[in-house]
Design an enzyme around this catalytic site. Structure first.
Site, PDB file in Angstrom:
ATOM      1  N   LYS A   1       4.772   5.633   6.976  1.00  0.00           N
ATOM      2  CA  LYS A   1       3.889   4.466   6.805  1.00  0.00           C
ATOM      3  C   LYS A   1       4.043   4.012   5.348  1.00  0.00           C
ATOM      4  O   LYS A   1       3.518   4.647   4.432  1.00  0.00           O
ATOM      5  CB  LYS A   1       2.440   4.890   7.097  1.00  0.00           C
TER       6      LYS A   1
ATOM      7  N   GLU B   1       1.198  13.938  -3.855  1.00  0.00           N
ATOM      8  CA  GLU B   1       1.614  13.614  -5.238  1.00  0.00           C
ATOM      9  C   GLU B   1       0.721  12.461  -5.667  1.00  0.00           C
ATOM     10  O   GLU B   1       0.860  11.345  -5.174  1.00  0.00           O
ATOM     11  CB  GLU B   1       3.096  13.256  -5.253  1.00  0.00           C
TER      12      GLU B   1
ATOM     13  N   CYS C   1       3.158   6.896 -11.885  1.00  0.00           N
ATOM     14  CA  CYS C   1       2.103   7.910 -11.932  1.00  0.00           C
ATOM     15  C   CYS C   1       2.261   8.867 -13.108  1.00  0.00           C
ATOM     16  O   CYS C   1       1.286   9.384 -13.633  1.00  0.00           O
ATOM     17  CB  CYS C   1       2.013   8.664 -10.617  1.00  0.00           C
TER      18      CYS C   1
ATOM     19  N   GLU D   1      -7.085   6.781 -14.287  1.00  0.00           N
ATOM     20  CA  GLU D   1      -5.707   6.297 -14.194  1.00  0.00           C
ATOM     21  C   GLU D   1      -5.757   4.794 -13.998  1.00  0.00           C
ATOM     22  O   GLU D   1      -6.231   4.310 -12.952  1.00  0.00           O
ATOM     23  CB  GLU D   1      -4.983   6.962 -13.020  1.00  0.00           C
TER      24      GLU D   1
HETATM   25  P1  ADP Z   1      -2.815   2.517  -4.672  1.00  0.00           P
HETATM   26  O1  ADP Z   1      -4.234   2.544  -5.165  1.00  0.00           O
HETATM   27  O2  ADP Z   1      -1.823   2.783  -5.715  1.00  0.00           O
HETATM   28  O3  ADP Z   1      -2.479   1.338  -3.803  1.00  0.00           O
HETATM   29  P2  ADP Z   1      -3.359   4.201  -2.465  1.00  0.00           P
HETATM   30  O4  ADP Z   1      -3.624   5.649  -2.591  1.00  0.00           O
HETATM   31  O5  ADP Z   1      -4.482   3.307  -2.100  1.00  0.00           O
HETATM   32  O6  ADP Z   1      -2.662   3.787  -3.806  1.00  0.00           O
HETATM   33  O7  ADP Z   1      -2.198   3.941  -1.414  1.00  0.00           O
HETATM   34  C1  ADP Z   1      -1.042   4.749  -1.273  1.00  0.00           C
HETATM   35  C2  ADP Z   1      -0.637   4.761   0.192  1.00  0.00           C
HETATM   36  O8  ADP Z   1      -1.708   5.336   0.942  1.00  0.00           O
HETATM   37  C3  ADP Z   1      -0.394   3.387   0.810  1.00  0.00           C
HETATM   38  O9  ADP Z   1       0.639   3.483   1.776  1.00  0.00           O
HETATM   39  C4  ADP Z   1      -1.712   3.079   1.478  1.00  0.00           C
HETATM   40  O10 ADP Z   1      -1.616   2.171   2.550  1.00  0.00           O
HETATM   41  C5  ADP Z   1      -2.101   4.460   1.984  1.00  0.00           C
HETATM   42  N1  ADP Z   1      -3.545   4.637   2.231  1.00  0.00           N
HETATM   43  C6  ADP Z   1      -4.583   4.015   1.608  1.00  0.00           C
HETATM   44  N2  ADP Z   1      -5.754   4.434   2.120  1.00  0.00           N
HETATM   45  C7  ADP Z   1      -5.469   5.343   3.078  1.00  0.00           C
HETATM   46  C8  ADP Z   1      -6.251   6.148   3.962  1.00  0.00           C
HETATM   47  N3  ADP Z   1      -7.578   6.094   3.970  1.00  0.00           N
HETATM   48  N4  ADP Z   1      -5.599   6.979   4.795  1.00  0.00           N
HETATM   49  C9  ADP Z   1      -4.255   7.068   4.793  1.00  0.00           C
HETATM   50  N5  ADP Z   1      -3.450   6.324   3.999  1.00  0.00           N
HETATM   51  C10 ADP Z   1      -4.039   5.482   3.145  1.00  0.00           C
END
Ligand code: ADP
Length: 500
Positions: free
Chosen positions: A187, A263, A298, A397
């Site tokens: 995903k 990570e 990161c 961050e």
């Molecule tokens: P950022 O804040 O840098 O966008 P995120 O941690 O929100 O980082 O997103 C990193 C990845 O995790 C993306 O692919 C995002 O769609 C996915 N993601 C965000 N929220 C969830 C969740 N609740 N469960 C699973 N995947 C998620």
């Protein structure tokens, strides 16, 4: 902007649908994502917003491919040859992939073409070259028994990737996962899915059987969550924020206790002592690592910890270096630094900058330069001095081109400030004193420590942090352990004749 690049962009056929069981398919509920490019605000909507239904379909396809065993049971030699072909196909499509990533994320085309995507290709080759060099173990447990410890694939594996280095992170997880014999559902981040959707087709073309590698785009809270909660998924490997990383751990506990690799974020300290002689070099390395990709890395060194006796002199050099990272149109071929990923991200970074000003910290960089492209999302490099250790800008961050400066009087104080963080991803110590270098590198709570360098790395070494920066490792030979389980097979032998 270069006219040739623009016309190439216009002629791109961008695939925005999921790739499941070897073909592109619309999402079952037909929802799509509306978004504007941060390069210049152009409309790039239409990416499928897949939901739990599509995830279920992809996991079923992955499970069928895992059970039929065509890929899982293939010899390492054959898997390796397919991987070499896969790497070559990506190489042949480098220009198109770099354009897709640039238009979706705003990062400079030059970065993608010469640095980021070549590193992704290198991951495929490196893991393919390594996979048949790691041996399982045989132990003579006694005269009449023997045991083997073998690695087995986990089964169907989920991978969730971020937007800041789309193909690198995808391929350094996907390569060991596939080479260990797993089937994968990936995903990608909703901000950066075009290039990996194209790569999925190239994987099939290279010979990775249908169903073994599926890509399901969509929002994290729908598609990502459904993947992490799925009971047929045996491992979930994530790169992204610590907040979501913690949710992934919960999803594992709420479902089938699947293996988790995370990570996550960082607030990495860059410690400059008075015992280092080449401040020019140090300031160049710091500016490059914090301002490259608009600080959206990161492991970027977002905290400068500097001995108070050399602070003024060092900041003068650093200010000159920072000027080199002023953002430019990412589609211009000479541009090193482009836009931030989205308008939402720009707002988020600006809110942090505002909170820094309100906390009493002082911006020492020039912030008056105008945006390089009308309608885009760009941020000038920012350096904050007079920073309070517990303020948000010193602890959170920010994931933007923002550096905070913290002075220290003794090396013990530097270590204390460095470890005063919930993160522990990377760190750096600059000193010519060998004993000091050793002492500090052992005292830092960090997955990676650089001595008189920053950001140097290759596929031979693991990448990953401690504390809320995550668990498990990407890259290196240790990455194979993440995507496999150890199985012990114990054998007892009957003594068939008296041989005393
Ligand atoms: P950022 O804040 O840098 O966008 P995120 O941690 O929100 O980082 O997103 C990193 C990845 O995790 C993306 O692919 C995002 O769609 C996915 N993601 C965000 N929220 C969830 C969740 N609740 N469960 C699973 N995947 C998620």
């Amino acid at each position: 902007m270069n006219k040739t690049i623009e016309s190439k962009l216009q002629n791109l056929n961008i695939e925005k649908r999921a790739f499941i069981d070897g073909i592109y398919v619309d999402s079952i509920e037909g929802k799509t994502i509306t978004k504007l490019s941060s390069v210049d605000g152009r409309d790039i909507s239409g990416l499928s917003a897949c939901t739990e239904l599509d995830i279920n379909k992809a996991v079923d396809a992955a499970m069928r491919s895992y059970q039929d065993g065509q890929w899982r049971k293939m010899s390492l030699k054959d898997k390796k040859n397919i991987f070499y072909k896969f790497a070559n196909l990506i190489q042949q499509n480098l220009e198109e992939l770099a354009l897709l990533d640039t238009i979706e994320t705003g990062r400079s085309y030059k970065n993608y073409f010469f640095d980021s995507i070549p590193k992704a290709i290198e991951a495929i080759r490196w893991f393919a070259e390594s996979v048949d060099k790691i041996y399982d173990h045989a132990i003579s447990t006694s005269y009449t028994s023997s045991a083997t410890i073998i690695r087995e694939p986990l089964g169907v594996v989920g991978i969730i990737t971020p937007w800041n280095d789309p193909l690198v992170v995808a391929l350094w997880k996907l390569s060991p996962a596939l080479l260990m014999g797993n089937s994968v559902v990936l995903k990608p981040a909703e901000q950066s899915s075009f290039s990996i959707l194209k790569v999925a087709q190239l994987a099939l073309e290279a010979g990775i059987p249908k169903g073994v590698f599926n890509v399901v785009p969509g929002y994290g809270t729908e598609a990502g969550k459904a993947l992490a909660l799925h009971n047929d998924v045996r491992g979930i490997f994530f790169t992204g924020s610590s907040l979501v990383g913690k949710q992934i751990l919960q999803y594992s506990g709420l479902s089938n206790m699947k293996k988790v690799g995370l990570e996550c974020g960082g607030k990495s300290p860059f410690i400059v002592t008075k015992n280092y002689s080449n401040f020019q070099k140090t300031s160049e390395v710091l500016a490059k690592n914090i301002f490259y990709n608009q600080g959206q890395i990161c492991s970027a060194p977002s905290r400068l910890l500097i001995d108070n006796t050399i602070k003024a002199k060092f900041l003068e050099l650093l200010l000159l270096e920072s000027g080199k990272y002023t953002p430019k149109n990412p589609l211009d071929l000479e541009s090193e630094v482009g836009a931030v990923v989205s308008f939402k991200q720009k707002e988020r970074i600006e809110a942090y900058i505002q909170s820094g000003i309100e906390s009493g910290a002082k911006i020492i960089t020039n912030t008056t330069k105008k945006t390089p492209v009308d309608g885009g999302a760009y941020i000038q490099p920012i350096i904050f001095d007079d920073v309070h250790l517990d303020s948000l800008i010193a602890q959170d961050e920010i994931f933007g081109p923002v550096l905070v400066v913290l002075g220290f009087d003794t090396i013990e104080q530097a270590i204390e400030i460095a470890n005063h963080s919930k993160y522990g991803l990377a760190a750096s110590i600059w000193t010519n004193d060998f004993n000091e270098a050793h002492y500090v590198s052992r005292a830092l709570e960090s997955g990676i420590v650089h001595i008189n360098s920053y950001g140097d790395d290759d596929y031979t070494v693991p990448f990953g942090g401690v504390k809320e920066s995550g668990l498990g490792k990407d890259k290196s030979i240790y990455a194979f352990d993440e995507y496999s389980n150890l199985k012990t097979i114990w054998m007892n032998f009957e003594i068939v004749r008296n041989d005393t």
